[in-house]
Design a protein around this motif. Sequence first.
Motif, mmCIF file in Angstrom:
data_model
loop_
_atom_site.group_PDB
_atom_site.id
_atom_site.type_symbol
_atom_site.label_atom_id
_atom_site.label_comp_id
_atom_site.label_asym_id
_atom_site.label_seq_id
_atom_site.Cartn_x
_atom_site.Cartn_y
_atom_site.Cartn_z
ATOM 1 N N ARG A 1 38.858 -60.567 33.123
ATOM 2 C CA ARG A 1 37.769 -60.948 33.731
ATOM 3 C C ARG A 1 36.645 -61.469 32.928
ATOM 4 O O ARG A 1 36.111 -60.528 31.888
ATOM 5 C CB ARG A 1 37.185 -59.416 34.522
ATOM 6 C CG ARG A 1 35.917 -59.961 35.445
ATOM 7 C CD ARG A 1 35.490 -58.532 35.981
ATOM 8 N NE ARG A 1 34.768 -57.925 34.946
ATOM 9 C CZ ARG A 1 34.566 -56.460 34.940
ATOM 10 N NH1 ARG A 1 34.672 -56.163 36.297
ATOM 11 N NH2 ARG A 1 34.042 -55.845 34.282
ATOM 12 N N ASN B 1 31.257 -62.078 34.530
ATOM 13 C CA ASN B 1 30.820 -60.799 35.238
ATOM 14 C C ASN B 1 29.858 -61.132 36.417
ATOM 15 O O ASN B 1 29.695 -60.299 37.387
ATOM 16 C CB ASN B 1 29.732 -60.159 34.140
ATOM 17 C CG ASN B 1 30.672 -59.353 32.987
ATOM 18 O OD1 ASN B 1 31.983 -59.368 33.265
ATOM 19 N ND2 ASN B 1 29.946 -59.348 31.935
ATOM 20 N N ASP C 1 32.787 -61.672 38.874
ATOM 21 C CA ASP C 1 33.860 -61.135 39.021
ATOM 22 C C ASP C 1 35.208 -61.861 38.885
ATOM 23 O O ASP C 1 36.148 -61.344 39.623
ATOM 24 C CB ASP C 1 34.082 -59.962 40.035
ATOM 25 C CG ASP C 1 34.850 -58.729 39.569
ATOM 26 O OD1 ASP C 1 35.075 -58.510 38.312
ATOM 27 O OD2 ASP C 1 35.489 -58.229 40.395
ATOM 28 N N GLU C 2 35.275 -63.126 38.144
ATOM 29 C CA GLU C 2 36.234 -64.005 38.310
ATOM 30 C C GLU C 2 36.879 -64.085 36.846
ATOM 31 O O GLU C 2 36.287 -63.384 36.050
ATOM 32 C CB GLU C 2 35.883 -65.330 38.719
ATOM 33 C CG GLU C 2 35.527 -65.534 40.186
ATOM 34 C CD GLU C 2 35.089 -66.847 40.580
ATOM 35 O OE1 GLU C 2 35.077 -67.883 39.601
ATOM 36 O OE2 GLU C 2 34.938 -67.236 41.630
ATOM 37 N N ASP C 3 38.484 -64.381 36.775
ATOM 38 C CA ASP C 3 39.078 -64.403 35.627
ATOM 39 C C ASP C 3 38.862 -65.855 34.864
ATOM 40 O O ASP C 3 39.788 -66.059 34.157
ATOM 41 C CB ASP C 3 40.516 -63.927 35.797
ATOM 42 C CG ASP C 3 41.084 -64.565 36.788
ATOM 43 O OD1 ASP C 3 40.757 -65.784 37.174
ATOM 44 O OD2 ASP C 3 42.152 -64.251 37.458
#
Length: 970
Positions: free
Chosen positions: A175, A178, A181-183
Amino acid sequence: MSEDYIAADPHRRIQPARRRIRDPRHNGLAAVDFGTSNSTVTLHDPNLPPPVLPMPADQRAVLGRAVVRMLRSEPQVEEIIDRSAGQCRAEWDTLRTRLARELTGGGTPESLADAVEAEEGAHHPLLYDVLLALELAQAGGTAPFAGWLADRLHGCYDEAFGTPALEHYSLFPVRLDNATDEDEVPSRLDITAVDPDLSVRLGRPQALGSPLAAPLRGLKHQLDKPDFRHPLKGGERWVELEPLLGGAFAFLLDRTDEFTHAHPDRLEDAPIDHVVATYPTMAPPAVRRRLESVIGGLLGVGEVDLRYDEAIAAALFFLMRDLGANHTIGVEALRARFRAVPGDERHRAENTLVVDVGGGTTDIALITTHLYDETPELRDAPPGSTGRHYRVVPRLRGTSGRSRRGGDFLTLQVFHLIKAMIADHLLTLPDPGDDAFAEEPETWAVWRRDTIARLDPALRTEDGRYRPGSLVAQSRLALQRDTAVAEPPAGQRARDNVELVIGTRTAGWHADALAAREKAFTTLWELAEAAKIGIGPHRAYGFPADKVQDIARAVVPAPAGLPPGIGSDLDPLTYEDFETVCRPMLEEISRLAAALARTRLTGGERLDRVILTGKASQLGLASEVVSRELRTGQGPQGRPVQVVVERTYAKNAASMGAAWAASMSSYDVAEPDEELLRQGATSVSIEVDNLLLDLPCTLSMRGSSDQNRALLKVGTPFQELPGGRLRAYATIGLLPNRLVILREVDGGQPLPWGMFRWSDLNVRLAEESGLRLDPQIWPRQIRCGIEADGGLDVSLLLWRGERPVYRVDRTSMAVRIPLADGAVPDLDRLADRILVAGASAAPARPALRGDPAPTRERFADEEGAVRPALLGHAPLPPPDEDGRWAFLLHDEQGRQQLLGRLAATPGPLVPHLVSVDEEGAIRVHAGDPPLWTGDSPIDIEHRPGMVYRHPLGTPRSENDDHDNPFDGTH
């Protein structure tokens, strides 16, 4: 702010802090794909074994969601073969109601779907019970319903098994963003601190922006420009390329450390000190060296791995996905899909072309994956009763691609078209009357009159007015050019005309004007990105009026006097115009992909599968254009090529593939276990490193004619040297005055890969030592060759004389042939008499004679004395159990005399060769012996055969300046 703030030293070089690795360090690795538009990191963490589940968690979650969608859907008319949709819907409702009652105690189809959805993360058996019931129900339904149900179930399974079993391989997308909340995180860079160390942030714009410098987009575009510098606000200090790269990688690695710290229950909480970094396939070797220097030298990472370019990494992702979590099932699926190789019933293969259309580059790899059934014969085992042993061997047939051809370039094309449309709109607005525009009508009129007067005469009428639509027509025509060649002057003129109306360029402008121009560029770029994503074949893109007004306020020098209604009646962007300006780039990369397949697949081979991945490949137009070029039937059957578009992991594919390959390469190649085979188990050996053992492209030398001279052809096997270094070598001949090495590109222009002039070497030598090369020797008596390593770094080898000399010390291990004092043996006769024996079951055979034949060489020892020798080139047979060979001499009476035994060189399993010199010493070498090298070009003038190795510098990139969207020229 602290009151004891000390001003920064303007002369101190700004650099990121080195990573502080505590003991112990993380036992896994992080694969970093630093992209032009977005970046991803995949963590390999072997801390905990994957959970033992009926199905990997990643695949089960996808399967569950697919089944829920199916349970909530109804059979559609177009899905039913004989159009009996009403009957199928009735059967489907009855079946769902019955399953809801039997499996959940509910009574409606919706309750069944809700129950399956609710237990997704709990691993309850309800999902499997539903699937089993649906499978059994096919037999009791009508033919149309059974066919529909089977198709939908197979679709669910395909979606699930098309998901990589990441947790099974201990792979975890990190991740990075922040806020969302994405990779994956945008590669847009803000400098947040420069003192005492450089600190940067990647991601979307924040409300306050960067207080120290303008945001930096497309840093990856600058990898081949070592002199790039980014100015801090005020213009007195700069941050250079390598510290900026270091800051970006430090941000990604810090996020990775935070990720492991946030999941101590399943991940090792320790800092990462092993980084696998991918890089553009067509990047010159200097880029790879620069990345290694930044990650290892600047940041202090202990282990840096740059074996996988982005094309190879993406290809490995799909091999990982196809094998799945259960290799026993996965390898059988591969066997069913692969084609049989004629003449070998135990060998199957598939040719796959991977086209990765990323944000900034397009990377292409052609892979042939071989599947060998190497199950040994087991005595006393009935036929068909044992398990199987398979060997999966991917082979790289070639790579290709194009820098600055990706999603950003498509956005840039749309950017210029929209910019022309808004410029045309501003110049064709009705003249405002006093009531409608009472503030400053004269200011607006003066600006428009002066702007029109500066345009090309062709864009104006005879009385000096603007020709409506002419800017758009001129730009549209310029953007339809062949993107494989440099932009013609007409394209520059079209962009210059639009720039006179809407000024978004920042290069060369004074600091006072930069803020407004940067704002206009950013707003227009975001508008182009939104249009690229939102437009469709039957869906035009309308421009938000407030965005058009923001652009106008930023660029028109009369901000208080803009006419009302700007942007409200601006024509939308049509799909036809979008297609017109985007198609040329997509056709260019399609030609590159097709040319790679066409030239590398010969002798009746055909392309089996094409995989499109990368962010830009998800555009419908991209898949349409690339697919059409590659769908043509091949081979005598004329079957079309299967084209697959990867959507779920389009951006993550490269980092996931690199992480998987790096983790797999740490395992030894599996050998058949007879006991397990007797028990019926299937074993699979996966040789991922095999992809790195062949030259991925042709290296040629530019000649005086149109035809370049190929020196090292694509597919040339690398020779693996002790220590793991890979080497491919080719002789050129007499040294020319100027030497240019090219990387050939199938279907495209060759890329300069290295350049050498002996006069440059002479000048540098004089500057460093005061010495000069002898003009009577250079270049007329100097011969040369090139040496390429696994990273495609090219060195020029220089020597005087016919052939280079090898370095073979007299103190190295040898067995000796008894010779009379002072006798000089006939090496050719000795070659016929020297035998070698390896494994005990194999008879002795000639040690030097074979195919290829031995060659006459010269060996130099540690004292520099040179002696003749004969070097065999036929690899030695496998050694005996203790890793040694026995050497025998066949005497004149026909007897075999044991001379002694020699061991293999420890290290990689490379072919071993044997030599004999004029002193009767027989030696074993791991591949060719090392060359006799000197430290200075002066050495080779006085010692014929000594080699001077000179790294070839990469010529300056020949990319068009305007291909970089973020260089300030747009």
